[in-house]
Design a protein around this motif. Structure first.
Motif, PDB file in Angstrom:
ATOM      1  N   GLU A  17      38.174  55.294  23.141  1.00 43.65           N
ATOM      2  CA  GLU A  17      39.595  55.768  22.848  1.00 43.65           C
ATOM      3  C   GLU A  17      40.479  54.931  22.279  1.00 43.65           C
ATOM      4  OE1 GLU A  17      40.525  57.645  26.707  1.00 43.65           O
ATOM      5  OE2 GLU A  17      39.001  58.976  26.241  1.00 43.65           O
TER       6      GLU A  17
ATOM      7  N   THR B  66      38.826  49.236  31.385  1.00 42.80           N
ATOM      8  CA  THR B  66      37.607  48.379  30.911  1.00 42.80           C
ATOM      9  C   THR B  66      37.185  47.260  32.060  1.00 42.80           C
ATOM     10  OG1 THR B  66      38.857  47.022  29.534  1.00 42.80           O
ATOM     11  CG2 THR B  66      37.516  48.831  28.524  1.00 42.80           C
TER      12      THR B  66
ATOM     13  N   GLU C 260      38.476  56.255  33.484  1.00 40.59           N
ATOM     14  CA  GLU C 260      37.859  55.993  32.418  1.00 40.59           C
ATOM     15  C   GLU C 260      38.167  54.972  31.463  1.00 40.59           C
ATOM     16  OE1 GLU C 260      36.068  59.137  30.187  1.00 40.59           O
ATOM     17  OE2 GLU C 260      34.089  58.596  31.652  1.00 40.59           O
ATOM     18  N   GLU C 261      39.529  55.242  31.355  1.00 41.67           N
ATOM     19  CA  GLU C 261      40.312  54.152  30.546  1.00 41.67           C
ATOM     20  C   GLU C 261      40.454  52.788  30.872  1.00 41.67           C
ATOM     21  OE1 GLU C 261      41.747  56.705  32.029  1.00 41.67           O
ATOM     22  OE2 GLU C 261      43.702  55.910  32.977  1.00 41.67           O
TER      23      GLU C 261
ATOM     24  N   THR D 257      33.562  54.656  26.944  1.00 36.74           N
ATOM     25  CA  THR D 257      34.643  55.597  26.593  1.00 36.74           C
ATOM     26  C   THR D 257      36.058  55.307  26.442  1.00 36.74           C
ATOM     27  OG1 THR D 257      33.173  56.957  28.042  1.00 36.74           O
ATOM     28  CG2 THR D 257      35.285  58.131  27.250  1.00 36.74           C
ATOM     29  N   ALA D 258      36.504  54.333  27.285  1.00 31.92           N
ATOM     30  CA  ALA D 258      37.632  53.680  27.244  1.00 31.92           C
ATOM     31  C   ALA D 258      37.907  52.888  25.993  1.00 31.92           C
ATOM     32  CB  ALA D 258      37.813  52.906  28.413  1.00 31.92           C
ATOM     33  N   GLU D 259      36.832  52.130  25.406  1.00 32.35           N
ATOM     34  CA  GLU D 259      36.933  51.453  24.231  1.00 32.35           C
ATOM     35  C   GLU D 259      37.223  52.569  22.836  1.00 32.35           C
ATOM     36  OE1 GLU D 259      34.849  47.576  26.278  1.00 32.35           O
ATOM     37  OE2 GLU D 259      33.689  49.420  25.523  1.00 32.35           O
TER      38      GLU D 259
END
Lengths: 79, 159
Positions: free
Chosen positions: B85, A41, A38-39, B81-83
């Motif tokens: 965070e 991009t 998920e982290e 979601t990554a952004e």
């Protein structure tokens, strides 16, 4: 550059966590699937390059144009 | 009285007194300027939607940015979601959105807002990130002067 040949349905791993699957090959288009943490991009390269170019342009305006635009578009906003 | 929290920044429009709460950290820099992390957001004129996003370390580097909602109230962007965070966003209310402005040389009246790479700032933490939009509902650019002659790339509004 590392070059690998894959068939539709085959996958490869980048490190332990990123899985890339070739879903479909049709003419000059390849459909890829990504299983990624998920982290992470993911951006399309042309979008990335476009924004880079726009940032450079936004930084290049002359001081005079800067102030003129501010003046001009602030007034417009209130009309 | 000058508050002790203000700081002088050498900018491309001369020295500026910038208050601490106007300083923003971009942990990943901006696209094309990845090594620049510390910026100040300065309003060049009271009441204006236009700002200077000035590097705190490179006086030559200052980008013109604007609040897009003044000109395009229904501008929508997607933040993954990554952004979220990376920005440490708790709620969307903490987020302020800006877009870069392109001014053709000598033609400030032809200023354009760039909508593909919005800058999102967590105002609580003063932490910013440029977030490329892979899919956009709008045309990629908004010509500020083009509000009367309809931009050919605008979606047709008739039913």
């Amino acid at each position: 550059m590392l070059i690998l040949t894959r068939k539709a349905g085959e996958s490869l791993y980048l490190g332990d966590t990123i899985k890339v699957t070739v879903l479909k090959v049709q003419g000059n288009q390849v459909k890829l699937g990504f299983d990624i943490p998920e982290e992470l991009t993911v951006y399309r390269e042309e979008v990335y390059l476009r924004i880079k170019e726009e940032n450079l342009m936004a930084a290049q305006a002359t001081k005079q144009d800067f102030f003129m635009a501010t003046e001009l578009w602030s007034r417009k906003k209130h009309e | 009285m000058v508050t002790k929290k203000a700081r002088v920044i050498h900018s491309r429009v001369g020295p500026l007194h910038v208050e601490q709460e106007r300083l923003i950290l971009f942990p990943k820099g901006l696209l094309g300027f990845e090594t620049q992390r510390d910026f100040a957001l300065v309003r060049l004129q009271e009441d204006s939607a236009f700002f200077l996003l000035q590097s705190c370390t490179d006086p030559q580097l200052g980008l013109m940015v604007a609040d897009p909602y003044v000109y395009l109230p229904d501008y929508r962007i997607k933040i993954s979601t990554a952004e979220q965070e990376l920005l440490r966003l708790k709620t969307i209310r903490e987020a302020v959105v800006l877009v870069t402005v392109t001014i053709p040389p000598g033609k400030p009246e032809d200023a354009v807002l760039n909508l593909v790479g919005p800058l999102v700032v967590n105002i609580r933490l003063r932490r910013g990130l440029q977030i490329p939009q892979n899919q956009l509902r709008h045309p990629p650019r908004l010509h500020l002067a083009g509000d009367r002659p309809e931009d050919e790339s605008l979606p047709c509004k008739r039913q």
